[in-house]
Motif scaffolding. Structure first.
Motif: not given
Length: 279
Positions: A44-51
């Motif tokens: 989900x979106x969290x993996x678009x925020x962390x990197x």
């Protein structure tokens, strides 16, 4: 970006750091990244925020300042901790939606506070590094939990609720009404409503300038979608606009026009830039 996983009391805790983190001795800003409902720390979106957070921190590195460490874990009843998927659904398929979403976000906030107690001991048992600041960035359900932590956890000095809401009842009453459910038992038990009103951020004297306002001195960035119908800005607006953080705090809120319940790149960029301003 480097990722390591440490298990603390049965919790899979994923740690994201820059490539040079292992050889650095700088103090650390530890930022929890909390995912949305029906997602996980891996999806989900969290993996678009962390990197982008870690990549920006790597480019931002200097001899002074702090290193960034991003921490992710599965919410209760999500990802590797899933026990009952129905409990994650809304009123249309889950009559206990009010109960379940509140206990998941409140429980996850407790998990974060728990990990704050012990994370440094697991990662730096010889005292070789020091976490000097704690923050939380949460998306949707994670944004709800971020608000709880910003209010209830004194150690959290940085909070970025993304498409989340601080006023749980103001969010849920219209959602229930849309499904033909009134604000009364059994869907709205008096005992549960009492807890929510006592522990939710709006219950606190957040406009006070005195010591009892837990937001004083904190850095808060609120990111919402103007076209969001699932977590509408109108449910957060009164609280956010009235929130006082005092002369040493920072409060910013950005309403993204034409954006629904989503986290487009401009939202990610705003979160990244806010964190960079703290490093």
């Amino acid at each position: 970006m480097k990722r390591t996983t440490v298990i603390i009391a049965g919790l899979d805790v994923h740690i994201y750091t820059t490539k040079t983190f292992a050889t650095s001795t700088k103090p650390i800003l530890a930022l929890f990244a909390l995912h949305g409902r029906l997602e996980s720390s891996e999806t989900g979106s969290i993996q678009n925020l962390i990197p982008p957070l870690v990549d920006a921190a790597e480019k931002h590195e200097s001899e002074k300042g702090k290193d960034l460490m991003v921490i992710a874990l599965d919410h209760r009843n999500h990802g590797t901790r899933l026990r009952d998927n129905t409990a994650n659904l809304d009123f249309k398929e889950n009559a206990n939606h009010l109960h379940d979403m509140w206990t998941i976000q409140a429980g996850t906030a407790q998990d974060v506070s728990f990990l704050m107690d012990y994370l440094e001991a697991y990662l730096f048992p010889a005292g070789e590094r020091s976490i000097v600041e704690w923050g939380v960035a949460g998306i949707s359900l994670g944004g709800h939990a971020a608000w709880i932590l910003a209010a209830a956890e004194p150690r959290v000095t940085l909070a970025i609720p993304i498409i989340g809401c601080p006023d749980y009842l103001k969010l849920m009453v219209p959602r229930a009404a849309a499904s033909g459910i009134a604000m009364r038992p059994p869907h709205f038990p008096e005992s549960l409503v009492k807890v929510i009103r006592a522990k939710g951020p709006p219950a606190l004297p957040y406009t006070s300038k005195g010591h009892e306002n837990p937001f004083l001195g904190k850095k808060i960035l609120v990111l919402s979608g103007e076209a969001d119908t699932l977590v509408p800005w109108t449910a957060s607006q009164v609280f956010v606009e009235g929130l006082e953080v005092g002369p040493t705090g920072v409060k910013e809120y950005i309403l993204f026009h034409g954006v629904g319940h989503a986290v487009p790149p401009p939202m990610v960029n705003a979160a990244v830039n806010f964190v960079l301003g703290v490093l």
